[in-house]
Design an enzyme around this catalytic site. Structure first.
Site, PDB file in Angstrom:
ATOM      1  N   GLU A   1      16.492  34.392 -69.046  1.00  0.00           N
ATOM      2  CA  GLU A   1      15.874  33.065 -68.890  1.00  0.00           C
ATOM      3  C   GLU A   1      14.434  33.247 -69.331  1.00  0.00           C
ATOM      4  O   GLU A   1      13.625  33.793 -68.573  1.00  0.00           O
ATOM      5  CB  GLU A   1      15.898  32.616 -67.428  1.00  0.00           C
ATOM      6  CG  GLU A   1      17.266  32.497 -66.808  1.00  0.00           C
ATOM      7  CD  GLU A   1      18.014  31.255 -67.240  1.00  0.00           C
ATOM      8  OE1 GLU A   1      17.465  30.454 -68.016  1.00  0.00           O
ATOM      9  OE2 GLU A   1      19.163  31.106 -66.798  1.00  0.00           O
TER      10      GLU A   1
ATOM     11  N   GLU B   1       3.456  27.767 -75.205  1.00  0.00           N
ATOM     12  CA  GLU B   1       3.639  27.334 -73.818  1.00  0.00           C
ATOM     13  C   GLU B   1       2.276  27.444 -73.102  1.00  0.00           C
ATOM     14  O   GLU B   1       1.710  28.525 -73.022  1.00  0.00           O
ATOM     15  CB  GLU B   1       4.666  28.276 -73.181  1.00  0.00           C
ATOM     16  CG  GLU B   1       5.302  27.777 -71.932  1.00  0.00           C
ATOM     17  CD  GLU B   1       6.386  28.742 -71.417  1.00  0.00           C
ATOM     18  OE1 GLU B   1       6.451  29.912 -71.841  1.00  0.00           O
ATOM     19  OE2 GLU B   1       7.161  28.305 -70.552  1.00  0.00           O
TER      20      GLU B   1
END
Ligand code: ADP
Length: 484
Positions: free
Chosen positions: A256, A387
């Site tokens: 993830e 990000e």
């Protein structure tokens, strides 16, 4: 000092093979409260040898654990769930102290994390096989699903408890033991889970937690052939490294990794709902989640109105120490995070964006940053491709569906995407066109134990939650039965 109803939940030792242990050479490292800089305590610096011990203990415990009935494993997971709820307040306080999120969010995470134990306690009973019509009259094809074996988990600091429970719950329900290395910033939430595991009746070796030298522990977890599966949540960079390290022993992997979530507001959206979704999607956990909206695309006709309404809500956020009543946004995790957030804002402003709210480190000092909205943001700015992992909402303007779909997909990431629209045709078309593992449609939060959480592209592999999450800890075995 952190006040707890049960001070014993704050453990400063590792939990290996059911024993509380210090590092062999006595080395420790401190854990700090990001809101105050205060040292909360220390944890042992363990290395490869201790990781090997934990893995070997897991291997030794595996036979007994998988031999239990799914019902018995469910009872133990259910007890663990109940213990988390019984101690929810202490677990939440430990989390806020080491991670910084507001206490209300920590309470929410404890409940959310615990729910994985409840959910997988039930799902573990449904690891069904199949019987397939055979290729010849005297043959039967039988398929069983078995636990893969010893699992290892490496977890991040942004969700110190639930990133562990959603791996451990699925692994244990499937019949696998698991060895966990939590993030160095937030080990106490992980160690508190270990205290409760022991009380719930999880046998020694089935759930171990060790802190310390990440590359050394990670090296053992990825290199040791006894480990059959690694589950990692963290940065794409470290994920790639661990993926490569698992290649020689061909381990199964769940990754993830990072995200760069688009949040699209179409001109037919319910704007108040979109603002409400944006607030939780962006400012939850001070913008430090891998599914946080990173890029807001707002259609021309509603751009100014959306910005105005969002700014009104952002002005209501209260920044401060997460332990204090009424605080809705805590500090960033560390100085490096602050530098990155600040860098993204300065880069955007330098290239022509305007600050509608916030825009700088907060007057409280430390790693606090003002909840920020940027308008007139464009594709060449850092926040469009990287990000930000902080409380910054950059608003991009777009004209039509084709344009925004292309923009939304123009990233190597593919974790979560969000959009707001009330047109059923558009909802289907856009949902299908977005290259993401999860799409929130008129919803700013998507995760829950019943749903498959995970990404595509360089956001990762595998799913957590739902029956797909159980599959990640099972292997298929085919029995060819002849001579019938
Ligand atoms: P972040 O930048 O958000 O801290 P990381 O990917 O660096 O994300 O960290 C996530 C987890 O990975 C943490 O538990 C960290 O200790 C661990 N980690 C970092 N580097 C390594 C490595 N080389 N080997 C194993 N684990 C690592």
């Amino acid at each position: 000092m952190l006040q707890l109803k049960e001070p014993g939940l704050l453990r400063q030792q590792c939990y290996i093979d059911g024993q509380w242990r210090d590092a062999p050479d006595g080395r420790t490292e401190p854990v700090r409260n990001p809101a105050t800089g205060e040292i909360l305590g220390t944890v042992p610096v363990m290395g490869a040898a201790e990781a090997r011990e934990a893995i070997e203990a897991a291997q030794a415990a595996w036979g007994g654990w998988r031999a239990l009935t799914a019902q018995r494993r469910a009872e133990i997971l259910r007890a663990w769930y109940q213990l988390m709820l019984d101690h929810a307040e202490d677990l939440a306080r430990i989390m806020t102290a080491e991670q910084g999120k507001p206490l209300a969010e920590s309470r929410g995470e404890v409940a959310y994390g615990a729910a994985y134990f409840e959910w997988y306690a039930e799902e573990g009973k449904r690891a069904y096989g199949e019987v397939i019509p055979g290729p010849a009259g005297d043959r039967r094809v039988v398929v069983v699903r078995e636990p893969i074996g010893v699992c290892a988990a490496i977890t991040p600091w942004n969700f110190p408890s639930s990133m562990i429970t959603r791996k451990a719950a699925a692994a244990l329900a499937a019949g696998c033991p698991i060895v966990v290395k939590p993030a160095p910033e937030t080990p106490f939430s992980a160690l508190a889970l270990a205290v409760l595991a022991g009380r719930a009746g999880v046998p020694a070796g089935v759930f171990s937690v060790l802190t310390g030298d990440a590359p050394a522990i990670g090296g053992e977890m990825t290199g040791n052939p006894l480990v059959r599966k690694l589950s990692f949540t963290g940065s794409t960079e470290v994920g790639r490294l661990l993926y490569a390290q698992c290649a020689p022993t061909v381990k199964k992997l769940s990754l993830e990794l990072g995200g760069n979530a688009p949040f699209i507001v179409f001109d037919d959206a319910d704007l108040d709902a979109a603002v409400e979704g944006a607030m939780i999607c962006k400012y939850r956990n001070t913008g430090q989640t891998c599914v946080c909206a990173n890029r807001f695309y707002v259609q021309d006709a509603v751009y100014d109105e959306f910005a105005r309404r969002l700014a009104r809500k952002v002005a209501e956020l209260k920044v401060g120490n997460g332990m204090d009543e009424g605080v809705t946004q805590g500090p960033l995790i560390d100085e490096a995070a602050l530098r990155k957030v600040r860098g993204h804002v300065e880069d955007a402003v330098g290239k022509g964006a305007r600050v509608l709210a916030g825009g700088k480190p907060h007057a409280l000092g430390g790693t606090y940053f003002e909840p920020t909205i940027l308008v007139d943001v464009e594709a060449g700015m850092k926040c469009a491709t990287e990000e930000t992992f902080g409380p910054v909402a950059p608003l991009f303007r777009f004209k039509d569906d084709a344009e925004v779909i292309a923009l939304a997909n123009a990233t190597e990431y593919g974790l979560a995407a969000y959009f707001y629209s009330r047109d059923i045709g558009r909802v289907w078309r856009v949902a299908e066109a977005l290259e993401y593992g999860m799409v929130g449609i008129n919803a700013g939060v998507v995760s829950n134990p019943a749903a498959p959480f995970g990404g595509v592209k360089q956001s990762g592999l595998g799913r957590e939650g739902s029956r797909h999450g159980l599959d990640d800890y099972l292997v298929v075995k085919y029995l060819c039965m002849g001579g019938i």
